[in-house]
Design a protein around this motif. Sequence first.
Motif, PDB file in Angstrom:
ATOM      1  N   SER A   1     -10.173 -68.456  77.805  1.00  0.00           N
ATOM      2  CA  SER A   1      -8.783 -68.190  78.219  1.00  0.00           C
ATOM      3  C   SER A   1      -7.944 -67.719  77.041  1.00  0.00           C
ATOM      4  CB  SER A   1      -8.156 -69.450  78.829  1.00  0.00           C
ATOM      5  OG  SER A   1      -8.802 -69.790  80.024  1.00  0.00           O
ATOM      6  N   ALA A   2      -8.140 -68.334  75.887  1.00  0.00           N
ATOM      7  CA  ALA A   2      -7.378 -67.953  74.694  1.00  0.00           C
ATOM      8  C   ALA A   2      -7.669 -66.511  74.300  1.00  0.00           C
ATOM      9  CB  ALA A   2      -7.703 -68.895  73.537  1.00  0.00           C
ATOM     10  N   SER A   3      -8.888 -66.072  74.518  1.00  0.00           N
ATOM     11  CA  SER A   3      -9.226 -64.681  74.243  1.00  0.00           C
ATOM     12  C   SER A   3      -8.344 -63.750  75.070  1.00  0.00           C
ATOM     13  CB  SER A   3     -10.704 -64.443  74.574  1.00  0.00           C
ATOM     14  OG  SER A   3     -10.997 -63.065  74.569  1.00  0.00           O
ATOM     15  N   ARG A   4      -8.192 -64.053  76.349  1.00  0.00           N
ATOM     16  CA  ARG A   4      -7.344 -63.234  77.227  1.00  0.00           C
ATOM     17  C   ARG A   4      -5.856 -63.392  76.871  1.00  0.00           C
ATOM     18  NH1 ARG A   4     -10.839 -65.580  80.610  1.00  0.00           N
ATOM     19  NH2 ARG A   4      -9.260 -66.905  81.591  1.00  0.00           N
TER      20      ARG A   4
ATOM     21  N   ARG B   1       1.025 -69.172  66.088  1.00  0.00           N
ATOM     22  CA  ARG B   1       2.091 -68.604  65.269  1.00  0.00           C
ATOM     23  C   ARG B   1       2.722 -67.398  65.961  1.00  0.00           C
ATOM     24  NH1 ARG B   1      -0.662 -67.248  60.986  1.00  0.00           N
ATOM     25  NH2 ARG B   1      -0.692 -69.410  60.293  1.00  0.00           N
ATOM     26  N   MET B   2       1.892 -66.512  66.498  1.00  0.00           N
ATOM     27  CA  MET B   2       2.432 -65.311  67.136  1.00  0.00           C
ATOM     28  C   MET B   2       3.211 -65.672  68.395  1.00  0.00           C
ATOM     29  SD  MET B   2       0.475 -61.785  67.963  1.00  0.00           S
ATOM     30  CE  MET B   2       1.325 -60.351  68.610  1.00  0.00           C
ATOM     31  N   GLN B   3       2.687 -66.602  69.173  1.00  0.00           N
ATOM     32  CA  GLN B   3       3.398 -66.998  70.389  1.00  0.00           C
ATOM     33  C   GLN B   3       4.745 -67.628  70.042  1.00  0.00           C
ATOM     34  OE1 GLN B   3       1.591 -69.918  73.063  1.00  0.00           O
ATOM     35  NE2 GLN B   3       2.475 -68.819  74.786  1.00  0.00           N
ATOM     36  N   ASP B   4       4.781 -68.471  69.028  1.00  0.00           N
ATOM     37  CA  ASP B   4       6.045 -69.083  68.606  1.00  0.00           C
ATOM     38  C   ASP B   4       7.043 -68.034  68.116  1.00  0.00           C
ATOM     39  OD1 ASP B   4       5.142 -71.627  69.217  1.00  0.00           O
ATOM     40  OD2 ASP B   4       4.683 -72.163  67.137  1.00  0.00           O
TER      41      ASP B   4
ATOM     42  N   GLY C   1      10.561 -56.161  82.066  1.00  0.00           N
ATOM     43  CA  GLY C   1       9.277 -55.487  81.978  1.00  0.00           C
ATOM     44  C   GLY C   1       8.539 -55.569  80.660  1.00  0.00           C
ATOM     45  N   VAL C   2       8.930 -56.455  79.760  1.00  0.00           N
ATOM     46  CA  VAL C   2       8.218 -56.551  78.487  1.00  0.00           C
ATOM     47  C   VAL C   2       7.258 -57.749  78.434  1.00  0.00           C
ATOM     48  CG1 VAL C   2      10.012 -55.331  77.204  1.00  0.00           C
ATOM     49  CG2 VAL C   2      10.035 -57.822  77.286  1.00  0.00           C
ATOM     50  N   LEU C   3       7.390 -58.661  79.370  1.00  0.00           N
ATOM     51  CA  LEU C   3       6.505 -59.819  79.457  1.00  0.00           C
ATOM     52  C   LEU C   3       5.798 -59.756  80.806  1.00  0.00           C
ATOM     53  CD1 LEU C   3       5.622 -62.539  78.135  1.00  0.00           C
ATOM     54  CD2 LEU C   3       7.491 -63.610  79.394  1.00  0.00           C
ATOM     55  N   GLU C   4       4.480 -59.856  80.778  1.00  0.00           N
ATOM     56  CA  GLU C   4       3.720 -59.751  82.018  1.00  0.00           C
ATOM     57  C   GLU C   4       4.051 -60.881  82.985  1.00  0.00           C
ATOM     58  OE1 GLU C   4      -0.458 -59.337  81.047  1.00  0.00           O
ATOM     59  OE2 GLU C   4       0.047 -57.893  79.475  1.00  0.00           O
ATOM     60  N   SER C   5       4.140 -62.108  82.471  1.00  0.00           N
ATOM     61  CA  SER C   5       4.345 -63.254  83.354  1.00  0.00           C
ATOM     62  C   SER C   5       4.821 -64.462  82.556  1.00  0.00           C
ATOM     63  CB  SER C   5       3.022 -63.594  84.061  1.00  0.00           C
ATOM     64  OG  SER C   5       3.068 -64.868  84.641  1.00  0.00           O
ATOM     65  N   THR C   6       5.976 -64.993  82.947  1.00  0.00           N
ATOM     66  CA  THR C   6       6.462 -66.230  82.330  1.00  0.00           C
ATOM     67  C   THR C   6       5.479 -67.357  82.608  1.00  0.00           C
ATOM     68  OG1 THR C   6       8.757 -65.531  82.528  1.00  0.00           O
ATOM     69  CG2 THR C   6       8.369 -67.885  82.273  1.00  0.00           C
TER      70      THR C   6
ATOM     71  N   LEU D   1       3.552 -69.792  79.881  1.00  0.00           N
ATOM     72  CA  LEU D   1       3.612 -71.252  79.838  1.00  0.00           C
ATOM     73  C   LEU D   1       2.216 -71.872  79.907  1.00  0.00           C
ATOM     74  CD1 LEU D   1       6.761 -71.786  82.078  1.00  0.00           C
ATOM     75  CD2 LEU D   1       6.621 -71.837  79.576  1.00  0.00           C
ATOM     76  N   VAL D   2       1.314 -71.257  80.657  1.00  0.00           N
ATOM     77  CA  VAL D   2      -0.072 -71.725  80.696  1.00  0.00           C
ATOM     78  C   VAL D   2      -0.691 -71.583  79.299  1.00  0.00           C
ATOM     79  CG1 VAL D   2      -2.378 -71.211  81.610  1.00  0.00           C
ATOM     80  CG2 VAL D   2      -0.418 -71.302  83.159  1.00  0.00           C
ATOM     81  N   ALA D   3      -0.397 -70.469  78.649  1.00  0.00           N
ATOM     82  CA  ALA D   3      -0.924 -70.248  77.294  1.00  0.00           C
ATOM     83  C   ALA D   3      -0.405 -71.308  76.324  1.00  0.00           C
ATOM     84  CB  ALA D   3      -0.558 -68.848  76.808  1.00  0.00           C
ATOM     85  N   ARG D   4       0.843 -71.718  76.485  1.00  0.00           N
ATOM     86  CA  ARG D   4       1.384 -72.780  75.617  1.00  0.00           C
ATOM     87  C   ARG D   4       0.630 -74.089  75.816  1.00  0.00           C
ATOM     88  NH1 ARG D   4       5.471 -71.989  72.275  1.00  0.00           N
ATOM     89  NH2 ARG D   4       5.657 -74.191  71.850  1.00  0.00           N
TER      90      ARG D   4
END
Length: 180
Positions: free
Chosen positions: A139-142, A69-72, A104-109, A113-116
């Motif tokens: 991984s989800a924890s990170r 939900r938060m990622q979306d 500078g607000v997102l560490e890495s696109t 995408l890996v998280a998605r």
Amino acid sequence: MTHDKKQLLPIDRFLWSLDIVEREGRHLRYSWETLFGSGNILDSDWVAGLDQHPEEAVRLEAFVSRIGRMQDTIADKLIPRWLQSLAERTGSQIENLDRAERLGVLESTEAWLVARKLRNQLIHEYMQDPVAFSEALDSASRFSMMLMATYNHLRDYAQQRMSLDASLPEPLDLPDQHHQ
């Protein structure tokens, strides 16, 4: 009084979305702490035992749901509305994420995408492969930290570069990540 979101200015839509993400972040932090902060070792044995411990499965489901939900909300609403409030043209989700990374607000696109992709594993994998699921859960924890940090970066940007101090929700305190 209810507000018609379509009649709000871009800055108001951004602030409205920032407030929603802050609340989602507090809920995600709570779920993170109930899973990882309680001394649990979420290895393949823990995953395999979920059938015998439905209360753990419920906590796990809440965590997975809250990450999604938060990622979306960040990708579909908050980042585009932030860009619009800066009078930036928005594009596809990847273009918006790339722009957020450059600003500078997102560490890495790429990490986003890996998280998605990880979300599908989190939804289905533990039913078939406890080892793969426990790795995905680590991984989800990170990645949940990345989501909360992205909110904080957007909030800091709004405070420092947009001078929106008075109307900002609180920053999120990231949980202690030394859980294993």
